[in-house]
Design an enzyme around this catalytic site. Structure first.
Site, PDB file in Angstrom:
ATOM      1  N   ASP A   1      58.783  -4.610  -4.783  1.00 15.04           N
ATOM      2  CA  ASP A   1      59.869  -4.869  -3.839  1.00 15.04           C
ATOM      3  C   ASP A   1      60.286  -6.336  -3.937  1.00 15.04           C
ATOM      4  OD1 ASP A   1      57.346  -5.467  -2.885  1.00 15.04           O
ATOM      5  OD2 ASP A   1      57.526  -4.275  -1.076  1.00 15.04           O
ATOM      6  N   GLU A  54      61.732  -4.426   3.560  1.00 17.44           N
ATOM      7  CA  GLU A  54      61.501  -4.906   4.923  1.00 17.44           C
ATOM      8  C   GLU A  54      62.386  -4.204   5.944  1.00 17.44           C
ATOM      9  OE1 GLU A  54      59.081  -6.589   5.714  1.00 17.44           O
ATOM     10  OE2 GLU A  54      58.453  -7.733   3.959  1.00 17.44           O
TER      11      GLU A  54
END
Length: 442
Positions: free
Chosen positions: A101, A171
């Site tokens: 990520d 997130e």
């Protein structure tokens, strides 16, 4: 007896040979990773100094896409927004997906590092904010590239297909969903296996933690809009106080976990915000509760969400509110599903990591109630063998000091979180490299 002795000696020799092979492979991996570390640490520091928030990881994605192309991968950018998909086909065999990520957080860094982030940007909400890789995604991306480098340079040792993805907006819990919706499993080779890791602020640097089965939780954000009839604080009998109603709801919500779920079924219902009123002597006509709701199974999740709606409505009725003023419960479109590690596959990978790193560096750890949208790749096709694991990042000196003094260590999302990046990155690459070489063995 002689035959039995002969067989025993053969088995012992075979076992010794396997042990030697594992040790020899681990030694080779360690040397390859060590040779790559100077260049990788330069990349890590660059990524750390230039973080980007969720869904705007434009420069980060471009930078790593270029490097993946240089390694011989076929690279596609802008998948699911800023996502990157790098494919390396190397003969017949299974397909392995490796995810990292990319996004950072709106936090002002206070680590004191020489290469600390000084970035300030505007958030989605229009606010000016400092930006920091406070969740360690910079270590994930660096390890991703290091793994790609080792595997691309040693293609004679494996056969199959690598699909390495850089995912945006973890997130915000929407990056995996966006990449899947943009045809990740249709436009590119569909994986038979999926792997990822997350750095840990709870494990000593270089230690791998794994969890068979559920490892991260379902995460829902829920709003409860409470209406009332406002008025003067001196005349409460002429009002319907939304703060009192909100307090009743908060109290009643605690029974969802304590009285409606099996005690062995983990769940969390937390009221993170209670907003109402403007002045001491004014009874407001509205209140707002903001909740985070966490569980593992889909059935438990639904029980909690249904229970929140029932309790909010029931308490409103008990206060005597008319239907038009009853509380309104909204489940926000920010759902992150639970992440499930296929147990048999996870245990095999753990054994492999142990052979690579030693038993003192690979431990089974409890599941957590945090969210991680890596689970969506498995949920999109549950035939995939999927695993995400932890790689400890707590520097050894700080770990030891904390053990001796009991002092709390910085957590993920802390402005003080500064992992031992070198140990995180080198450990993750060795684990990933050994996993892929085993899965795609010639």
């Amino acid at each position: 007896m002689k035959y039995i002795a002969f067989i025993t000696s053969v088995l012992c020799l075979a076992s010794s040979s396997l042990a030697y092979a594992a040790t020899n492979t681990a030694s080779t991996n360690a040397k390859l990773v060590q040779a790559a570390m100077p260049e990788l640490m330069m990349l890590y520091k660059d990524l750390h100094q230039s973080p980007e928030l969720s869904s705007v990881e434009f420069n980060t994605a471009k930078k790593l896409a270029i490097k993946a192309r240089e390694l011989g991968f076929a690279v596609t950018e802008n998948v699911g927004g800023t996502g990157v998909v790098a494919v390396l086909k190397n003969g017949k065999g299974p397909t392995v997906l490796i995810r990292a990520d990319m996004d950072a957080l709106p936090i002002k860094e206070q680590t004191g590092l020489a290469f600390a982030s000084q970035v300030i940007t505007i958030t989605e909400e229009g606010l000016s904010a400092h930006v920091m890789h406070a969740c360690g995604h910079d270590t994930h991306m660096t390890s991703w590239l290091g793994t790609a480098k080792l595997l691309s340079e040693n293609k004679e040792n494996w056969s199959g297909t690598l699909v390495m993805i850089l995912q945006p907006a973890e997130e915000r819990g929407r990056g995996a969903k966006a990449m899947l919706a943009d045809g990740l499993y249709k436009r590119f080779p569909k994986p038979d296996y999926a792997l990822a890791f997350h750095n840990s602020a709870s494990l000593k640097a270089g230690v791998i933690g794994y969890t068979p089965g559920f490892t991260f939780a379902n995460v829902d954000s829920v709003n409860i809009d409470i209406k009332g009839i406002g008025g003067h604080g001196a005349y409460p009998h002429l009002t319907k106080d939304p703060i009192v109603l909100g307090a009743r709801i908060v109290g009643a919500l605690q029974t969802l976990v304590s009285r409606e779920l099996n005690p062995q079924d983990p769940a969390v219902v937390t009221v993170g915000s209670f907003q109402s009123g403007t002045k001491h002597n004014i009874i407001s006509d509205q209140a707002l509760l903001l909740l985070t709701v966490r569980s593992y199974s889909d059935a438990t999740r639904q029980t909690l969400l249904d229970g929140i709606k029932r309790i909010a409505k029931g308490e409103g009725i008990a206060m005597g509110l008319p239907d038009k003023l009853l509380p309104v419960v909204t489940v926000k479109d920010e759902f992150t599903p639970a992440t499930y590690n296929e147990p048999e596959f996870t245990k095999k990978m753990a054994a492999l990591f142990t052979a690579e790193l030693g038993k003192e560096r690979v431990i089974e750890v409890p599941a957590v109630m945090a969210g991680e949208d890596f689970g969506r790749y498995y949920r999109a096709d549950t035939r995939i063998k999927s695993m995400i694991f932890w790689v400890g990042g707590v520097p050894h000196d700080k770990w030891q000091a904390a053990q001796e003094t009991g002092e709390a260590l910085p957590s993920l999302h802390s402005p003080f979180w500064a992992p031992d990046a070198k140990k995180v990155i080198s450990t993750a690459i060795r684990a990933m490299n050994s996993a892929v070489l085993t899965i795609l063995a010639n």
